[in-house]
Design a protein around this motif. Sequence first.
Motif, mmCIF file in Angstrom:
data_model
loop_
_atom_site.group_PDB
_atom_site.id
_atom_site.type_symbol
_atom_site.label_atom_id
_atom_site.label_comp_id
_atom_site.label_asym_id
_atom_site.label_seq_id
_atom_site.Cartn_x
_atom_site.Cartn_y
_atom_site.Cartn_z
ATOM 1 N N THR A 514 0.844 -1.200 0.000
ATOM 2 C CA THR A 514 0.000 0.000 0.000
ATOM 3 C C THR A 514 0.879 1.250 0.000
ATOM 4 O O THR A 514 1.823 1.362 0.783
ATOM 5 N N LEU A 515 0.556 2.172 -0.882
ATOM 6 C CA LEU A 515 1.256 3.450 -0.959
ATOM 7 C C LEU A 515 0.311 4.546 -0.484
ATOM 8 O O LEU A 515 -0.639 4.910 -1.180
ATOM 9 N N GLU A 516 0.529 5.056 0.713
ATOM 10 C CA GLU A 516 -0.314 6.127 1.248
ATOM 11 C C GLU A 516 0.261 7.463 0.785
ATOM 12 O O GLU A 516 0.822 8.241 1.555
ATOM 13 N N PHE A 517 0.043 7.740 -0.513
ATOM 14 C CA PHE A 517 0.596 8.924 -1.157
ATOM 15 C C PHE A 517 -0.458 9.996 -1.415
ATOM 16 O O PHE A 517 -0.119 11.118 -1.775
ATOM 17 N N GLY A 518 -1.745 9.670 -1.307
ATOM 18 C CA GLY A 518 -2.794 10.581 -1.736
ATOM 19 C C GLY A 518 -3.229 10.263 -3.155
ATOM 20 O O GLY A 518 -2.638 9.412 -3.840
ATOM 21 N N TYR A 519 -4.283 10.963 -3.615
ATOM 22 C CA TYR A 519 -4.807 10.732 -4.964
ATOM 23 C C TYR A 519 -4.251 11.776 -5.931
ATOM 24 O O TYR A 519 -4.517 12.985 -5.777
ATOM 25 N N PRO A 700 -5.658 13.454 4.445
ATOM 26 C CA PRO A 700 -4.366 13.708 5.101
ATOM 27 C C PRO A 700 -3.186 13.751 4.137
ATOM 28 O O PRO A 700 -2.153 14.352 4.463
ATOM 29 N N TYR A 701 -3.300 13.122 2.960
ATOM 30 C CA TYR A 701 -2.150 13.010 2.060
ATOM 31 C C TYR A 701 -2.302 13.847 0.785
ATOM 32 O O TYR A 701 -1.342 13.994 0.038
ATOM 33 N N ASP A 702 -3.492 14.372 0.517
ATOM 34 C CA ASP A 702 -3.737 15.091 -0.734
ATOM 35 C C ASP A 702 -3.273 16.539 -0.610
ATOM 36 O O ASP A 702 -4.057 17.439 -0.298
ATOM 37 N N ASP A 703 -2.000 16.775 -0.872
ATOM 38 C CA ASP A 703 -1.425 18.111 -0.715
ATOM 39 C C ASP A 703 -0.943 18.707 -2.024
ATOM 40 O O ASP A 703 -0.251 19.729 -2.040
ATOM 41 N N GLY A 704 -1.257 18.068 -3.152
ATOM 42 C CA GLY A 704 -0.827 18.572 -4.454
ATOM 43 C C GLY A 704 0.408 17.905 -5.007
ATOM 44 O O GLY A 704 0.841 18.233 -6.122
ATOM 45 N N ARG A 705 0.995 16.945 -4.257
ATOM 46 C CA ARG A 705 2.224 16.305 -4.711
ATOM 47 C C ARG A 705 2.093 14.778 -4.754
ATOM 48 O O ARG A 705 3.099 14.070 -4.725
ATOM 49 N N ALA A 706 0.865 14.279 -4.819
ATOM 50 C CA ALA A 706 0.656 12.827 -4.829
ATOM 51 C C ALA A 706 1.243 12.200 -6.079
ATOM 52 O O ALA A 706 1.928 11.169 -6.014
ATOM 53 N N ALA A 707 0.989 12.787 -7.253
ATOM 54 C CA ALA A 707 1.536 12.225 -8.496
ATOM 55 C C ALA A 707 3.055 12.242 -8.479
ATOM 56 O O ALA A 707 3.709 11.302 -8.955
ATOM 57 N N GLU A 708 3.633 13.296 -7.930
ATOM 58 C CA GLU A 708 5.092 13.377 -7.840
ATOM 59 C C GLU A 708 5.638 12.236 -6.994
ATOM 60 O O GLU A 708 6.645 11.597 -7.359
ATOM 61 N N ARG A 709 5.006 11.956 -5.856
ATOM 62 C CA ARG A 709 5.482 10.870 -5.001
ATOM 63 C C ARG A 709 5.416 9.534 -5.741
ATOM 64 O O ARG A 709 6.326 8.706 -5.631
ATOM 65 N N MET A 725 7.177 14.729 2.362
ATOM 66 C CA MET A 725 6.118 14.366 3.300
ATOM 67 C C MET A 725 4.867 15.198 3.023
ATOM 68 O O MET A 725 4.965 16.365 2.644
ATOM 69 N N PRO A 726 3.666 14.600 3.205
ATOM 70 C CA PRO A 726 2.436 15.358 2.963
ATOM 71 C C PRO A 726 2.327 16.565 3.895
ATOM 72 O O PRO A 726 2.647 16.491 5.090
ATOM 73 N N VAL A 727 1.869 17.672 3.346
ATOM 74 C CA VAL A 727 1.623 18.876 4.134
ATOM 75 C C VAL A 727 0.302 18.698 4.879
ATOM 76 O O VAL A 727 -0.704 18.304 4.273
ATOM 77 N N PRO A 728 0.222 18.972 6.170
ATOM 78 C CA PRO A 728 -1.042 18.827 6.906
ATOM 79 C C PRO A 728 -2.145 19.695 6.301
ATOM 80 O O PRO A 728 -1.862 20.789 5.786
ATOM 81 N N PRO A 729 -3.384 19.253 6.353
ATOM 82 C CA PRO A 729 -4.487 20.012 5.748
ATOM 83 C C PRO A 729 -4.553 21.456 6.212
ATOM 84 O O PRO A 729 -4.836 22.364 5.413
ATOM 85 N N ALA A 730 -4.295 21.715 7.491
ATOM 86 C CA ALA A 730 -4.426 23.076 8.013
ATOM 87 C C ALA A 730 -3.392 24.021 7.429
ATOM 88 O O ALA A 730 -3.562 25.252 7.485
ATOM 89 N N GLU A 731 -2.290 23.480 6.874
ATOM 90 C CA GLU A 731 -1.217 24.324 6.345
ATOM 91 C C GLU A 731 -1.272 24.464 4.828
ATOM 92 O O GLU A 731 -0.389 25.075 4.227
ATOM 93 N N ARG A 732 -2.287 23.927 4.189
ATOM 94 C CA ARG A 732 -2.363 23.962 2.729
ATOM 95 C C ARG A 732 -3.093 25.223 2.246
ATOM 96 O O ARG A 732 -3.834 25.854 2.992
#
Length: 768
Positions: A514-519, A700-709, A725-732
């Motif tokens: 499993t890759l927890e990278f975001g969508y 938690p992981y969808d910070d705009g860099r999922a495809a890059e990861r 590392m994913p940026v926390p939602p509150a900091e996006r």
Amino acid sequence: MPRFSVIVPVHKVQAYLHECLDSVLLQSFTDFELIAVDDHSPDGCGPILDAYAADDPRVTVLHLPENVGLGRARNRGTARARGDYLLYLDSDDTLTPGALQAVADRLDATGDPELLVYDYARTYWDGTVARNARADLVTERVEGSPEVFRLVDRPELLRLLAVAWNKVYRRDFVARQGLSFPPGYYEDTPWTFPALLTASSIATLDRVCVHYRQRRRGNILSTTSRRHFDVFAQYDRVFAFLDSRPGLERWRPVLYRRMTDHFAAIHNSPERLPRPARAEFFRISRAYCRRYRAAPAATCPPQPARLRLRRLLVRLGTHRTFRLLSRASRLRAFLMARARAVHAFARRAALRVHYALQRSRPLDDSLAVFSAYWNRGYACNPAAIEAKVRELAPHIRTAWITTPEHAHTLPPGVQRLNPGSPAFWSALARARYLVSNTNLTQAYVKRPGQLHLQTHHGTPLKSMGLDLRHYPAGADGMDFAKLLQRADRWDYSLSSNPHSTLVWERAYPAAYTTLEFGYPRNDVFHTATAEDVARLRAELGIPAGATAVLYAPTHRDYRRGWRPHLDLARVARLLGPGFVLLVRPHYFYDGEPEGELPDGVLDVSRHPSVEDLCLASDALVTDYSSLMFDYANLDRPLVLHAPDWETYRAARGTYFDVTGTPPGPVARTEDELVDLFATGAWRGPHARELRTAFRERFCPYDDGRAAERVVRHLFLGEPLAALPMPVPPAERSPAPAFVPPVPGVPPAEGGSCPASASSSPLSRSRAM
């Protein structure tokens, strides 16, 4: 007085009776009475019925002192009924979940017609479910015909199976017309035709409401017996009814043809008539054709030559010629089918040889193959990954599996692979990388060294994979053993949140990582600019000062076709000119809705990118679509419209109660939905609190860099520790919502700007 009287005649069905009764009593709609008529059943049906009546006051049991047959048992139930509408259900059949609610809603929407016709599906002993082959006849919108009509507007309804249990009847209509069931095998025939002919208001419901059980043994109409001769007496009753109603004379030619076809069908069914009785049946059929013969009316549509010949032979009574031509027709169909099969077999064999030869060649380290949504085009997570591969790993060639009709969705430079072609099999055999959001064809053989990434296409709210075993409407004949074989080919499974990780590992138990990278498809929600948002709104034709509400409901496994739970015209009218609805049905419905939409409503069903629609909108209204999990990344208002949550959950199964932990305010009715917007509650403090909690949980992981990861790890071989590392939602900082420009005032830094006519650089993926 209950809304429905459900009448169930019972005789020798003890093995099926519990399932039948439960299907009624567990309906989400509860305003009904169930009248079970024990037709002097010799087995345990009587005690079963009494037990149900003791436990549920809605159940009334009538025990008949002697066996009177199906039709007369129904009449006894009808005489006891108190409901507004009568609904007949055979005791080995079942209602589908939510059927009564759907029927009640449709009756309300069409002004309580005298007759409502709905659809059914045949269920077989092996678990197969097959919808009525003439389901198109119950469509709710027919060009040139009103939504509530008489038979003259839609005479094709006479071609439906002549049964009583695919309709509900207003009880006062049945009493006024004096309708009743006669004795005999084919008792539905002289009931169905008079009901259709005399109803002054008819409506249709394009939904499977009944599962019609096809028993291996014991089905009356598949029993070999001379009792099938009863059909003649039933047509005597049909034409006697016509004789008693001179105003219905126009229907004689249509019913004559229907009768002739019915005789031919019985004669051609080897399981119905004993062999020595077939010639006699044909002779009597000829006599009836002469007795009730009617010349085709000018309004009768032309018929195929095959049907005209069959009717002529029945009318002439040429039994041997009829049998000879029937056999010749079956032989011709058999030979043509064999020829097609031989051709298909030869092609498949050649492709198998080609595929085997290609698998003997070395893997191509510079080839990556992508697909999405069962080859529907360039879309979703695979599209975002493919674009990032071309950016970060230009040494890799990309190819996309899709059909010619979706070829226009591919970006320049991406090779198209036609499914099933030699090039398709060559690519599957030799590509180092395979990326898809659904499963590849079952015939694909995974080679050592190939890397297969399953991206999925949404955060799971509804049951998936092995969890569908207890939900046949959602499973739809799924082969779970083959499903697991396909999952065994995955090397990696992409996850957008911890909830998805747990569901995928349970629903698809296999040895993948499993890759927890975001969508990746959600990256655009963090990379798009205010200029992009303004441009998308201009391209869609959204007025500059309007609040754009994206309405994107999901599909229902138990319903056919697109039919929104909202009256779009009414909602748009009540919201007023300050709002515009962007209507986006689920992609399963292939570009519906049809027809002209009212003012304030834009049809965006054919727009290639749902992500673009999200960016252009100010709020999302959905029911149970996984789009809510993606939209939460934008931190814009969401409203949940859940009019049938209990039905949906019962039919499909869900992983949690989304109405209990929603992404925003919940509306159960259309009026509640309008009120949320009218009062501003859709974007108030409580709505923000719900959205923030939902976003923290599912994004938690969808910070705009999922495809890059994904690309850096799988295609460039970088270790996990080296990935961002994913940026926390509150900091996006997600893409800003549109702010209309003020004339004479330049836009603020990073803010909105006037719309541009240039083409959008955003993702062309689509998902829901």
